[in-house]
Design an enzyme around this catalytic site. Structure first.
Site, PDB file in Angstrom:
ATOM      1  N   LYS A 276      -4.102   8.824  -5.777  1.00 53.79           N
ATOM      2  CA  LYS A 276      -2.692   8.429  -5.818  1.00 53.79           C
ATOM      3  C   LYS A 276      -2.070   8.880  -7.141  1.00 53.79           C
ATOM      4  CE  LYS A 276      -2.837   4.234  -2.957  1.00 53.79           C
ATOM      5  NZ  LYS A 276      -1.901   4.708  -1.927  1.00 53.79           N
ATOM      6  N   ARG A 350      -7.548   1.869   7.416  1.00 50.16           N
ATOM      7  CA  ARG A 350      -7.916   1.991   8.831  1.00 50.16           C
ATOM      8  C   ARG A 350      -9.407   2.272   8.985  1.00 50.16           C
ATOM      9  NH1 ARG A 350      -3.557   6.719   9.465  1.00 50.16           N
ATOM     10  NH2 ARG A 350      -2.677   5.561   7.726  1.00 50.16           N
TER      11      ARG A 350
HETATM   12  N1  BES Z   1      -2.800   0.683   0.547  1.00 49.09           N
HETATM   13  C1  BES Z   1      -2.066   1.825   0.934  1.00 49.09           C
HETATM   14  C2  BES Z   1      -0.740   1.485   1.565  1.00 49.09           C
HETATM   15  C3  BES Z   1       0.342   1.051   0.620  1.00 49.09           C
HETATM   16  C4  BES Z   1       0.944   1.948  -0.218  1.00 49.09           C
HETATM   17  C5  BES Z   1       0.792  -0.238   0.658  1.00 49.09           C
HETATM   18  C6  BES Z   1       1.968   1.537  -1.047  1.00 49.09           C
HETATM   19  C7  BES Z   1       1.821  -0.641  -0.152  1.00 49.09           C
HETATM   20  C8  BES Z   1       2.413   0.245  -1.011  1.00 49.09           C
HETATM   21  C9  BES Z   1      -2.853   2.633   1.965  1.00 49.09           C
HETATM   22  O1  BES Z   1      -4.228   2.618   1.808  1.00 49.09           O
HETATM   23  C10 BES Z   1      -2.421   4.039   1.821  1.00 49.09           C
HETATM   24  O2  BES Z   1      -2.648   4.596   0.786  1.00 49.09           O
HETATM   25  N2  BES Z   1      -1.794   4.572   2.841  1.00 49.09           N
HETATM   26  C11 BES Z   1      -1.301   5.903   2.784  1.00 49.09           C
HETATM   27  C12 BES Z   1      -1.570   6.536   4.132  1.00 49.09           C
HETATM   28  C13 BES Z   1      -1.307   8.006   4.159  1.00 49.09           C
HETATM   29  C14 BES Z   1      -2.323   8.730   3.306  1.00 49.09           C
HETATM   30  C15 BES Z   1      -1.372   8.487   5.583  1.00 49.09           C
HETATM   31  C16 BES Z   1       0.200   5.830   2.517  1.00 49.09           C
HETATM   32  O3  BES Z   1       0.866   4.922   3.013  1.00 49.09           O
HETATM   33  O4  BES Z   1       0.675   6.666   1.757  1.00 49.09           O
HETATM   34 MN    MN Z   2      -4.898   4.098   0.442  1.00 47.63          MN
END
Ligand code: BES
Ligand code: MN
Ligand code: ZN
Length: 496
Positions: A276, A350
């Site tokens: 991230k 997931r």
């Molecule tokens: N934990 C995150 C989702 C999230 C991001 C919740 C920001 C709250 C605020 C999750 O694991 C994630 O990183 N999801 C990605 C999925 C993508 C790579 C398809 C996302 O939402 O960017």
């Molecule tokens: Mn994630």
């Protein structure tokens, strides 16, 4: 903090502060009228000079009123009387308690005797308790000089004599939900170097001790034996050992099929090798809020001794990028046997949930609800107000939506149409773990739906609702009120 249901005249009470309401249009509630009369129109005068109008949430403190035994009277605006519902009632209580001077230790609240649209004495009392404990919550911070705890010790909720019994039941309910919410907030707010998978497991064991739940914590070797290749894939990149936590509250009839709650327990989400960006990454300590809501809901149903069978499953691990971490392109074999091409290691929620959802089958559930901070896309779609709700059964979705409305912890029904499924196609495995930018929260739910075909299932995406960012950064404890209310309603139905 102690809550008690009382009845009586406001001017006679001896507490540090009385709280009474005023509607827009300068209309005093009965308790406020009574104080106005005893004090020689002190309240009317405050209105007359324009210090308070009745605007929802506005407050004014009057002191040393003639004939009134308490030193302070806090007037709070209730808005238009024709629009006064539970939401406005809760808002007014929040505003009043936020406006209380720090030194106040006892309060008498006279807001639960005004008629509130579509409510009851029980629900008003529960709402007061939940709102007060939410508004006065203090983060268990690790500051070397901790902020002073609130002085507030006693809250008297005044109701009509005929409503005392039901209001008392409401207090018990409100206390149970608030205890669950507080636990969920506390766990979310802890730093990720303390709130590790092992810490969550210890919390579950403590809850089991306190409330007599059955608890089982499976460690890496057992998780391997179960064939949870997807969950273990995520856990591989971290030195913290993964934990699969299973809690059981068996207070329903022995043949009654349980409701299973599954909570995402990523105690820190760096994104893994698909790292991230740095900005706000600290907030990914909240990626275990699904897990926290399961533990919080167990606390609430333990407090209520709810006559129902409930199972809680929490897959817990970190998503880290060490040398053993999964890479984009890796293919994992899930417990269900389905293979998954990992195209983005940041779509890890997931990957841990799918194996927990397969594990849920062994409990022959009447329904399974998973709760997860699953997608940023859900926040883009719905913002911070409702949780996203997806389900493979409309009746279950309706129940959860209704529980959300009742508990003021709302969800919004999102589509789970087959039309989206082919976004998960992979040339190399049964499916990919991401489905592109379009409808990101929906394709995430579609991914989960491939592991939940054997039972009625709903998924709550709480990415936007589980915590607040910015100046008020902190866990919200959501959706503990929704889940607890859903379970209470199920228990009530089954006991009929
Ligand atoms: N934990 C995150 C989702 C999230 C991001 C919740 C920001 C709250 C605020 C999750 O694991 C994630 O990183 N999801 C990605 C999925 C993508 C790579 C398809 C996302 O939402 O960017
Ligand atoms: Mn994630
Ligand atoms: Zn995540």
């Amino acid at each position: 903090m102690e809550f008690s249901i009382k009845t009586g005249n406001p001017e006679k009470q001896r507490s540090d502060c009385l709280i009474v309401g005023i509607f827009e249009g300068k209309k005093l509630t009965p308790a406020a009228q009574s104080l106005d009369k005893t004090s020689g129109n002190a309240l009317t005068m405050a209105i007359k000079v324009g210090d308070i109008t009745g605007k929802l949430g506005a407050t004014l403190i009057l002191r040393a009123l003639d004939g009134v035994n308490s030193p302070r009277v806090l007037l709070v605006g209730l808005g238009k009387q024709s629009e006064f519902g539970e939401k406005q009632y809760r808002q007014a209580i929040r505003a009043a308690f936020k406006a209380l001077p720090d030194v106040v230790s006892s309060v008498s609240v006279f807001l639960s005797e005004v008629p509130v649209k579509k409510s009851s004495a029980q629900r008003l009392a529960a709402g007061a308790v939940e709102t007060v404990l939410d508004a006065t919550y203090r983060i268990n911070s690790l500051k070397s000089k901790p902020a002073k705890a609130t002085a507030l010790k006693q809250v008297g909720i005044f109701v009509a004599k005929s409503d005392m019994k039901s209001a008392e039941a409401g207090v018990a309910q409100g206390l149970a939900i608030a205890a669950g919410v507080t636990l969920a907030k506390n766990l979310g707010n802890l730093p990720p170097n303390i709130c590790t998978p092992t810490y969550l497991a210890d919390q579950a064991k403590q809850l089991a001790k306190d409330y007599g739940f059955k608890v089982e914590v499976l460690e890496r070797n057992n998780i391997e034996k179960l064939g949870m290749g997807s969950f273990l894939g995520v856990a591989k990149g971290s030195s913290e050992p993964p934990q699969l936590i299973v809690l059981q509250h068996n207070k329903g009839k022995s043949k009654q099929k349980p409701i299973v709650l599954v909570g995402k327990g990523i105690t820190f989400d760096t994104g893994g090798i698909s790292l991230k960006p740095g900005a706000d990454m600290d907030e990914m300590k909240y990626d275990m809020c699904g897990a926290a809501s399961v533990l919080g809901t167990f606390k609430a149903i333990g407090e209520l001794d709810l006559p129902l069978n409930v199972v809680g499953i929490v897959p817990a691990c970190e998503n880290m990028p060490n040398g053993h971490a999964i890479k984009p392109g890796d293919i994992l074999t899930s417990m269900s046997g389905q293979t998954i091409e990992v195209l983005n290691t940041d779509a890890e929620g997931r990957l841990i949930l799918c194996d927990a959802l397969t594990y849920a089958e062994r409990f022959e559930p009447s329904a399974v609800v998973d709760i997860a901070t699953l997608t940023g896309a859900c926040v883009i779609a719905l913002g911070a107000h409702p949780s996203g709700l997806f389900s493979n059964q409309d009746a279950l979705a309706k129940e959860l939506l209704a529980a959300g409305e009742t508990s003021h912890d709302r969800a919004w029904h999102m589509p789970l149409w087959d039309d989206y499924q082919n976004q998960l196609d992979s040339n190399f495995a049964d499916m990919a773990n991401i489905g592109g930018r379009a409808g990101g929260s929906i394709t995430a739910a579609c991914f989960l739906s491939r592991f939940t075909k054997k039972y009625h299932w709903a998924h709550l995406d709480i990415a936007g609702t589980a915590w607040k960012s910015g100046k008020e950064k902190g866990g919200t404890g959501r959706p503990v009120p929704l889940l607890t209310t859903f379970l209470m309603q199920r228990a009530a139905k089954l006991s009929k």
